[in-house]
Design a protein around this motif. Structure first.
Motif, PDB file in Angstrom:
ATOM      1  N   LEU A 161       9.179   8.323  -3.686  1.00 20.59           N
ATOM      2  CA  LEU A 161      10.092   7.206  -3.424  1.00 20.59           C
ATOM      3  C   LEU A 161      11.539   7.632  -3.611  1.00 20.59           C
ATOM      4  CD1 LEU A 161       8.202   4.254  -5.126  1.00 20.59           C
ATOM      5  CD2 LEU A 161       8.653   4.525  -2.678  1.00 20.59           C
ATOM      6  N   VAL A 162      11.828   8.276  -4.749  1.00 20.44           N
ATOM      7  CA  VAL A 162      13.196   8.712  -5.041  1.00 20.44           C
ATOM      8  C   VAL A 162      13.677   9.721  -3.998  1.00 20.44           C
ATOM      9  CG1 VAL A 162      14.631   9.997  -6.693  1.00 20.44           C
ATOM     10  CG2 VAL A 162      13.097   8.191  -7.506  1.00 20.44           C
ATOM     11  N   GLY A 163      12.861  10.714  -3.696  1.00 18.95           N
ATOM     12  CA  GLY A 163      13.247  11.722  -2.711  1.00 18.95           C
ATOM     13  C   GLY A 163      13.518  11.133  -1.341  1.00 18.95           C
ATOM     14  N   THR A 164      12.678  10.189  -0.925  1.00 21.91           N
ATOM     15  CA  THR A 164      12.844   9.578   0.387  1.00 21.91           C
ATOM     16  C   THR A 164      14.060   8.654   0.410  1.00 21.91           C
ATOM     17  OG1 THR A 164      10.464   9.768   0.733  1.00 21.91           O
ATOM     18  CG2 THR A 164      11.664   8.285   2.206  1.00 21.91           C
TER      19      THR A 164
ATOM     20  N   LYS B 196      10.858   1.547   6.005  1.00 27.40           N
ATOM     21  CA  LYS B 196      10.056   0.320   5.995  1.00 27.40           C
ATOM     22  C   LYS B 196       8.697   0.535   6.648  1.00 27.40           C
ATOM     23  CE  LYS B 196      10.447  -4.635   6.926  1.00 27.40           C
ATOM     24  NZ  LYS B 196       9.208  -4.842   6.278  1.00 27.40           N
ATOM     25  N   VAL B 197       8.636   1.369   7.688  1.00 24.08           N
ATOM     26  CA  VAL B 197       7.359   1.667   8.354  1.00 24.08           C
ATOM     27  C   VAL B 197       6.388   2.326   7.373  1.00 24.08           C
ATOM     28  CG1 VAL B 197       6.275   3.117  10.137  1.00 24.08           C
ATOM     29  CG2 VAL B 197       8.292   1.759  10.688  1.00 24.08           C
ATOM     30  N   PHE B 198       6.893   3.172   6.491  1.00 23.20           N
ATOM     31  CA  PHE B 198       6.025   3.816   5.503  1.00 23.20           C
ATOM     32  C   PHE B 198       5.332   2.780   4.611  1.00 23.20           C
ATOM     33  CE2 PHE B 198       9.097   7.606   5.703  1.00 23.20           C
ATOM     34  CZ  PHE B 198       8.345   8.230   6.689  1.00 23.20           C
ATOM     35  N   LEU B 199       5.992   1.651   4.378  1.00 28.13           N
ATOM     36  CA  LEU B 199       5.393   0.579   3.580  1.00 28.13           C
ATOM     37  C   LEU B 199       4.477  -0.313   4.425  1.00 28.13           C
ATOM     38  CD1 LEU B 199       8.424  -0.582   1.418  1.00 28.13           C
ATOM     39  CD2 LEU B 199       6.420   0.660   0.633  1.00 28.13           C
ATOM     40  N   ASP B 200       4.910  -0.615   5.643  1.00 33.38           N
ATOM     41  CA  ASP B 200       4.169  -1.548   6.487  1.00 33.38           C
ATOM     42  C   ASP B 200       2.930  -0.931   7.129  1.00 33.38           C
ATOM     43  OD1 ASP B 200       6.077  -3.439   5.877  1.00 33.38           O
ATOM     44  OD2 ASP B 200       7.202  -3.168   7.736  1.00 33.38           O
ATOM     45  N   LYS B 201       3.014   0.358   7.460  1.00 34.28           N
ATOM     46  CA  LYS B 201       1.895   1.063   8.105  1.00 34.28           C
ATOM     47  C   LYS B 201       1.661   2.399   7.405  1.00 34.28           C
ATOM     48  CE  LYS B 201       2.953  -1.037  12.534  1.00 34.28           C
ATOM     49  NZ  LYS B 201       3.453  -0.834  13.886  1.00 34.28           N
ATOM     50  N   PRO B 202       1.124   2.344   6.196  1.00 33.15           N
ATOM     51  CA  PRO B 202       0.968   3.575   5.403  1.00 33.15           C
ATOM     52  C   PRO B 202      -0.010   4.569   6.035  1.00 33.15           C
ATOM     53  CG  PRO B 202      -0.131   1.742   4.327  1.00 33.15           C
ATOM     54  CD  PRO B 202       0.594   1.179   5.501  1.00 33.15           C
ATOM     55  N   ILE B 203       0.347   5.849   5.937  1.00 30.95           N
ATOM     56  CA  ILE B 203      -0.518   6.930   6.409  1.00 30.95           C
ATOM     57  C   ILE B 203      -0.543   8.025   5.352  1.00 30.95           C
ATOM     58  CG2 ILE B 203      -0.198   6.467   8.871  1.00 30.95           C
ATOM     59  CD1 ILE B 203       1.867   8.740   8.916  1.00 30.95           C
TER      60      ILE B 203
ATOM     61  N   ASP C 233       0.876  -1.166   0.000  1.00 31.49           N
ATOM     62  CA  ASP C 233       0.000   0.000   0.000  1.00 31.49           C
ATOM     63  C   ASP C 233       0.916   1.220   0.000  1.00 31.49           C
ATOM     64  OD1 ASP C 233      -1.717   2.109   0.515  1.00 31.49           O
ATOM     65  OD2 ASP C 233      -2.891   0.990   1.989  1.00 31.49           O
ATOM     66  N   PHE C 234       0.920   1.970  -1.086  1.00 30.53           N
ATOM     67  CA  PHE C 234       1.829   3.109  -1.247  1.00 30.53           C
ATOM     68  C   PHE C 234       1.187   4.441  -0.861  1.00 30.53           C
ATOM     69  CE2 PHE C 234       4.101  -0.045  -3.693  1.00 30.53           C
ATOM     70  CZ  PHE C 234       5.423   0.260  -3.423  1.00 30.53           C
ATOM     71  N   LEU C 235       0.197   4.407   0.019  1.00 33.34           N
ATOM     72  CA  LEU C 235      -0.456   5.632   0.475  1.00 33.34           C
ATOM     73  C   LEU C 235       0.565   6.649   0.995  1.00 33.34           C
ATOM     74  CD1 LEU C 235      -3.035   7.235   1.214  1.00 33.34           C
ATOM     75  CD2 LEU C 235      -3.028   6.010   3.397  1.00 33.34           C
ATOM     76  N   SER C 236       1.572   6.190   1.735  1.00 31.88           N
ATOM     77  CA  SER C 236       2.583   7.099   2.296  1.00 31.88           C
ATOM     78  C   SER C 236       3.415   7.778   1.214  1.00 31.88           C
ATOM     79  CB  SER C 236       3.529   6.330   3.228  1.00 31.88           C
ATOM     80  OG  SER C 236       2.844   5.804   4.331  1.00 31.88           O
ATOM     81  N   PHE C 237       3.477   7.181   0.033  1.00 31.77           N
ATOM     82  CA  PHE C 237       4.321   7.691  -1.051  1.00 31.77           C
ATOM     83  C   PHE C 237       3.495   8.226  -2.214  1.00 31.77           C
ATOM     84  CE2 PHE C 237       6.972   4.577   1.158  1.00 31.77           C
ATOM     85  CZ  PHE C 237       8.112   5.326   1.373  1.00 31.77           C
ATOM     86  N   ALA C 238       2.336   8.789  -1.926  1.00 32.30           N
ATOM     87  CA  ALA C 238       1.484   9.332  -2.987  1.00 32.30           C
ATOM     88  C   ALA C 238       0.857  10.639  -2.529  1.00 32.30           C
ATOM     89  CB  ALA C 238       0.385   8.339  -3.348  1.00 32.30           C
TER      90      ALA C 238
END
Length: 124
Positions: free
Chosen positions: A77-80, A95-102, A30-35
């Protein structure tokens, strides 16, 4: 349109190299954190097949292939990952951004210059 690449390339750190080597992005996430957040977007799941960095002739390239991409996803993704390479974010937080997206994750957006969409593949 091709824009001039950024002037400096981050030097990979051991922490960032570990993120890249472990292929954290490959698979379904879930890429919510990266969108860019869109309340109308119900599904933020994407499947990444290839995620790799290549250093060739002093040019650092990020190659990513997936079944779909969200608005600004690759830029975030690239910036992070660059901030991870600069030790401004650690690999566990990444990894938290992928495992627990916000929706309001503290991620970094790469500037648009230097980012190039190379190919698009469609299913038959």
């Amino acid at each position: 349109m091709i824009r001039r690449p950024p002037r400096s390339t981050p030097k990979p750190s051991s922490a960032a190299s570990d993120v890249y080597k472990r292929q954290l992005l490959c698979g379904s996430h879930d890429f919510l954190s990266f969108a860019k957040f869109n309340p109308e977007k119900e599904n933020t799941m994407c499947k990444i097949f290839v995620s790799k960095w290549i250093l060739e002739d002093k040019k650092l390239s990020y190659i990513v292939e997936g079944d779909r991409f969200l608005h600004h996803m690759v830029r975030y993704l690239v910036g992070t990952m660059i901030k991870c390479a600069q030790n401004k974010i650690n690999k566990d937080n990444f990894k938290v951004f992928l495992d627990k997206p916000i929706k309001d994750a503290k991620v970094f957006k790469a500037p648009g210059n230097g980012l190039i969409l190379n190919k698009i593949y469609y299913e038959n």
